[in-house]
Design an enzyme around this catalytic site. Sequence first.
Site, PDB file in Angstrom:
ATOM      1  N   SER A   1      -2.599   2.743 -14.562  1.00 49.00           N
ATOM      2  CA  SER A   1      -2.581   3.297 -13.209  1.00 49.00           C
ATOM      3  C   SER A   1      -3.409   4.563 -13.031  1.00 49.00           C
ATOM      4  O   SER A   1      -3.483   5.417 -13.913  1.00 49.00           O
ATOM      5  CB  SER A   1      -1.129   3.617 -12.844  1.00 49.00           C
TER       6      SER A   1
ATOM      7  N   ARG B   1     -12.179   5.841  -6.910  1.00 44.05           N
ATOM      8  CA  ARG B   1     -12.400   4.832  -7.949  1.00 44.05           C
ATOM      9  C   ARG B   1     -13.853   4.403  -8.102  1.00 44.05           C
ATOM     10  O   ARG B   1     -14.333   4.183  -9.214  1.00 44.05           O
ATOM     11  CB  ARG B   1     -11.552   3.606  -7.632  1.00 44.05           C
TER      12      ARG B   1
ATOM     13  N   ARG C   1     -11.331   1.389  -1.223  1.00 41.57           N
ATOM     14  CA  ARG C   1      -9.952   1.773  -0.898  1.00 41.57           C
ATOM     15  C   ARG C   1      -9.503   2.924  -1.790  1.00 41.57           C
ATOM     16  O   ARG C   1      -9.749   2.914  -2.994  1.00 41.57           O
ATOM     17  CB  ARG C   1      -9.017   0.579  -1.127  1.00 41.57           C
TER      18      ARG C   1
HETATM   19  C1  LIG Z   1      -2.055  -4.009 -11.514  1.00 38.52           C
HETATM   20  C2  LIG Z   1      -2.127  -3.530 -10.092  1.00 38.52           C
HETATM   21  C3  LIG Z   1      -1.570  -2.318  -9.758  1.00 38.52           C
HETATM   22  C4  LIG Z   1      -1.635  -1.849  -8.437  1.00 38.52           C
HETATM   23  N1  LIG Z   1      -1.080  -0.635  -8.137  1.00 38.52           N
HETATM   24  C5  LIG Z   1      -1.133  -0.204  -6.847  1.00 38.52           C
HETATM   25  C6  LIG Z   1      -0.542   1.048  -6.493  1.00 38.52           C
HETATM   26  O1  LIG Z   1       0.023   1.753  -7.316  1.00 38.52           O
HETATM   27  N2  LIG Z   1      -0.630   1.439  -5.204  1.00 38.52           N
HETATM   28  C7  LIG Z   1      -1.249   0.693  -4.242  1.00 38.52           C
HETATM   29  O2  LIG Z   1      -1.268   1.094  -3.088  1.00 38.52           O
HETATM   30  N3  LIG Z   1      -1.794  -0.505  -4.564  1.00 38.52           N
HETATM   31  C8  LIG Z   1      -1.754  -0.967  -5.826  1.00 38.52           C
HETATM   32  N4  LIG Z   1      -2.326  -2.175  -6.138  1.00 38.52           N
HETATM   33  C9  LIG Z   1      -2.816  -3.053  -5.060  1.00 38.52           C
HETATM   34  C10 LIG Z   1      -1.622  -3.737  -4.395  1.00 38.52           C
HETATM   35  O3  LIG Z   1      -0.657  -4.081  -5.356  1.00 38.52           O
HETATM   36  C11 LIG Z   1      -2.006  -4.999  -3.627  1.00 38.52           C
HETATM   37  O4  LIG Z   1      -3.135  -4.776  -2.849  1.00 38.52           O
HETATM   38  C12 LIG Z   1      -0.868  -5.426  -2.716  1.00 38.52           C
HETATM   39  O5  LIG Z   1       0.345  -5.491  -3.434  1.00 38.52           O
HETATM   40  C13 LIG Z   1      -1.153  -6.748  -2.043  1.00 38.52           C
HETATM   41  O6  LIG Z   1      -0.013  -7.123  -1.306  1.00 38.52           O
HETATM   42  P1  LIG Z   1      -0.037  -8.387  -0.351  1.00 38.52           P
HETATM   43  O7  LIG Z   1       1.339  -8.492   0.207  1.00 38.52           O
HETATM   44  O8  LIG Z   1      -1.166  -8.290   0.586  1.00 38.52           O
HETATM   45  O9  LIG Z   1      -0.343  -9.628  -1.308  1.00 38.52           O
HETATM   46  P2  LIG Z   1       0.366 -10.155  -2.663  1.00 38.52           P
HETATM   47  O10 LIG Z   1       1.389  -9.229  -3.195  1.00 38.52           O
HETATM   48  O11 LIG Z   1      -0.756 -10.547  -3.560  1.00 38.52           O
HETATM   49  O12 LIG Z   1       1.141 -11.428  -2.218  1.00 38.52           O
HETATM   50  C14 LIG Z   1       0.486 -12.624  -1.873  1.00 38.52           C
HETATM   51  C15 LIG Z   1       1.531 -13.644  -1.505  1.00 38.52           C
HETATM   52  O13 LIG Z   1       0.880 -14.767  -0.921  1.00 38.52           O
HETATM   53  C16 LIG Z   1       1.341 -15.953  -1.512  1.00 38.52           C
HETATM   54  N5  LIG Z   1       0.248 -16.925  -1.413  1.00 38.52           N
HETATM   55  C17 LIG Z   1      -1.075 -16.739  -1.638  1.00 38.52           C
HETATM   56  N6  LIG Z   1      -1.759 -17.855  -1.376  1.00 38.52           N
HETATM   57  C18 LIG Z   1      -0.864 -18.770  -0.983  1.00 38.52           C
HETATM   58  C19 LIG Z   1      -0.966 -20.120  -0.572  1.00 38.52           C
HETATM   59  N7  LIG Z   1      -2.140 -20.754  -0.496  1.00 38.52           N
HETATM   60  N8  LIG Z   1       0.183 -20.773  -0.242  1.00 38.52           N
HETATM   61  C20 LIG Z   1       1.393 -20.150  -0.297  1.00 38.52           C
HETATM   62  N9  LIG Z   1       1.536 -18.859  -0.662  1.00 38.52           N
HETATM   63  C21 LIG Z   1       0.428 -18.193  -0.996  1.00 38.52           C
HETATM   64  C22 LIG Z   1       1.745 -15.586  -2.910  1.00 38.52           C
HETATM   65  O14 LIG Z   1       2.660 -16.509  -3.411  1.00 38.52           O
HETATM   66  C23 LIG Z   1       2.345 -14.196  -2.659  1.00 38.52           C
HETATM   67  O15 LIG Z   1       3.676 -14.346  -2.254  1.00 38.52           O
HETATM   68  C24 LIG Z   1      -2.275  -2.631  -7.463  1.00 38.52           C
HETATM   69  C25 LIG Z   1      -2.852  -3.852  -7.804  1.00 38.52           C
HETATM   70  C26 LIG Z   1      -2.801  -4.296  -9.117  1.00 38.52           C
HETATM   71  C27 LIG Z   1      -3.493  -5.553  -9.474  1.00 38.52           C
END
Ligand SMILES: Cc1cc2nc3c(=O)[nH]c(=O)nc-3n(C[C@H](O)[C@H](O)[C@H](O)COP(=O)(O)OP(=O)(O)OC[C@H]3O[C@@H](n4cnc5c(N)ncnc54)[C@H](O)[C@@H]3O)c2cc1C
Length: 643
Positions: A292, A338, A443
């Site tokens: 992180s 970043r 970002r």
């Molecule tokens: C290791 C790591 C650490 C991070 N740490 C931070 C942090 O400390 N602070 C910060 O602000 N950001 C952080 N980020 C970024 C952040 O975690 C993500 O940008 C954010 O959680 C994305 O959330 P979301 O709800 O948009 O998507 P996601 O959490 O990726 O959820 C996607 C959802 O869509 C569903 N889905 C996708 N495609 C389909 C489909 N075709 N059919 C049915 N379901 C589908 C999946 O099942 C899931 O439920 C981090 C990222 C990573 C990789």
Amino acid sequence: MDLYTEGDPIADTRAPDGPIETRWERRRFEAKLVNPANRRKMTVIVVGTGLAGGSAAATLAEQGYQVKSYCYQDSPRRAHSIAAQGGINAAKNYRNDGDSVHRLFYDTVKGGDFRSRESNVHRLAEVSVNIIDQCVAQGVPFAREYGGLLDTRSFGGAQVQRTFYARGQTGQQLLLGAYQALERQIGLGNVEMNARHEMLELIIVDGKARGIVVRDLVTGEITTEFADAVVLASGGYGNVFYLSTNAKGCNVTATWRAHRKGAYFANPCYTQIHPTCIPVSGDHQSKLTLMSESLRNDGRVWVPKAKGDNRKPKDIPEDERDYYLERIYPSFGNLVPRDIASRAAKNVCDEGRGVGPGGLGVYLDFADAITRLGRKAIEAKYGNLFEMYERITGEDPYEVPMRIYPAVHYTMGGLWVDYDLQSTIPGLFVIGEANFSDHGANRLGASALMQGLADGYFVLPNTVANYLAAGPFEKVEASHPAAVEARRDVEDRIQRLLAVNGDRTVDSFHRELGQIMWEHCGIERSEAGLRKAIDEIRALRAEFWQRVRIIGDADGLNQSLEKAGRVADFFELAELMCIDALHREESCGGHFRAEHQTPDGEAQRDDERFAYVAAWEYGAEQPVLHKEDLKFEYVHPTQRSYK
Ligand SMILES: Cc1cc2nc3c(=O)[nH]c(=O)nc-3n(C[C@H](O)[C@H](O)[C@H](O)COP(=O)(O)OP(=O)(O)OC[C@H]3O[C@@H](n4cnc5c(N)ncnc54)[C@H](O)[C@@H]3O)c2cc1C
């Protein structure tokens, strides 16, 4: 350019004008409402249960709509958001260190290298303060300081401490909050939860998004599902690079299928490469691990001053070390954004001063912080991250500096949405990482969780009502020609994939695609490299459709089939990313074109020609570019400096 055509400009017709602090309030007031008795009659499909989708589904159901929620994991609480480590930003100014909504707005527009919309970013900064209250009320265990107040720490691109956190598990704790809210509504019968279902197509009826085609990943059954509006919260597409910090399942299919049906895809080439990941250790790996950004609060980044110095780090005396971020960027030091930190790491490695196998690594050293604060304090803040590092590398970061290197982490691009978060298809809303909205070309750390929850808890529940106020819409049956056709397309595609019956695994294609993307569309891009990448992607895609081998059939659990469908979409996306990167003849944020840099190697924007969002329309022959001009009334574009 020979690779695309240009269409009419596009405008965000929902964006209000007037003083920026009043715009969101006005939009909320002017948006139409749906009375509680009518909400029960309407259904909203939400694809995704991460922070964006989970919070949206729970809130819409709490408001009284019927919600159908989908995710491909076995439980909504396993969405990739659970992996987020470091924290979530909010302009609470608990530290009294000069923070404000305006400063968070300013830092985000500047951090995004002046390629985001001012109105959206201001709204995000305003709403950030509500998110913390909402989550605390849900019981999210944010870290607290001695007096019991919520603690904060610093993240890149900011000189204030506005990042709220729960050790190195902030995403997990926030997701548990959203998940509990979602479960409550599942229990009340307002949310129908469909885990292990993958959306494979969008259904459009009379120009409006009215449903989706899903495959039950356990039984293989394909069904059509209908609603008055569809929300995509399906996350980012960093896995197009094969190796990334994203969960292995993250993919582009939901948004790509919508793109093929008419939703514009904005700024696909804006990729975030995170500077602090555990370096690649060989070609056996299938994913990379993030360390992180919060670690840069206390860790100091350095490499030896001399090329090829392969002494152990503890044997290299202080005056022979180059704390290059502190040297080049004295005002922000180790906490530069970043994109800047990643390029700096690449530069010192290119100079031959990298450490570890292959010279592709830099040190992140906690010795000073441990001496100053004591091991216990470091353990309390970052214990789980240190443990993770030790398990993966076999080295104890309390004793020897971590070795880190940049890796693909986040995608700023995504489906184009207006101020209401509605795509170019009426009734199709896109939230969280899946949309392109708020981060411009880069970002800032801890802002993705903020945006996902802002969209899900606060923005969408207001704006979707404006659309639904015209509903409920006429019921759509599974026999509707649009639904029959969408379903048949999905079935045909699955049969086409299975029929290839070739001799190469899906993973081998995905890995090769990732290598092409990393080499030519990664940290640094050039015209020659991008053109080469496009040729290579096209050739590899053709080979994929001739040689891919999928074991098993479509009538049950088949992960090789699932992956094949996702990789097929990644091929098409990868080409668009390269075309976007090629057409953007400037450097901005995470998009660094070798041809466009300042004399000291920083990104050189071209505001005259490129201060726009590139919104791509799908075209069977060639993509069509629509430009949305960006206007800056409050934060005037300057050469970004963190020196
Ligand atoms: C290791 C790591 C650490 C991070 N740490 C931070 C942090 O400390 N602070 C910060 O602000 N950001 C952080 N980020 C970024 C952040 O975690 C993500 O940008 C954010 O959680 C994305 O959330 P979301 O709800 O948009 O998507 P996601 O959490 O990726 O959820 C996607 C959802 O869509 C569903 N889905 C996708 N495609 C389909 C489909 N075709 N059919 C049915 N379901 C589908 C999946 O099942 C899931 O439920 C981090 C990222 C990573 C990789």
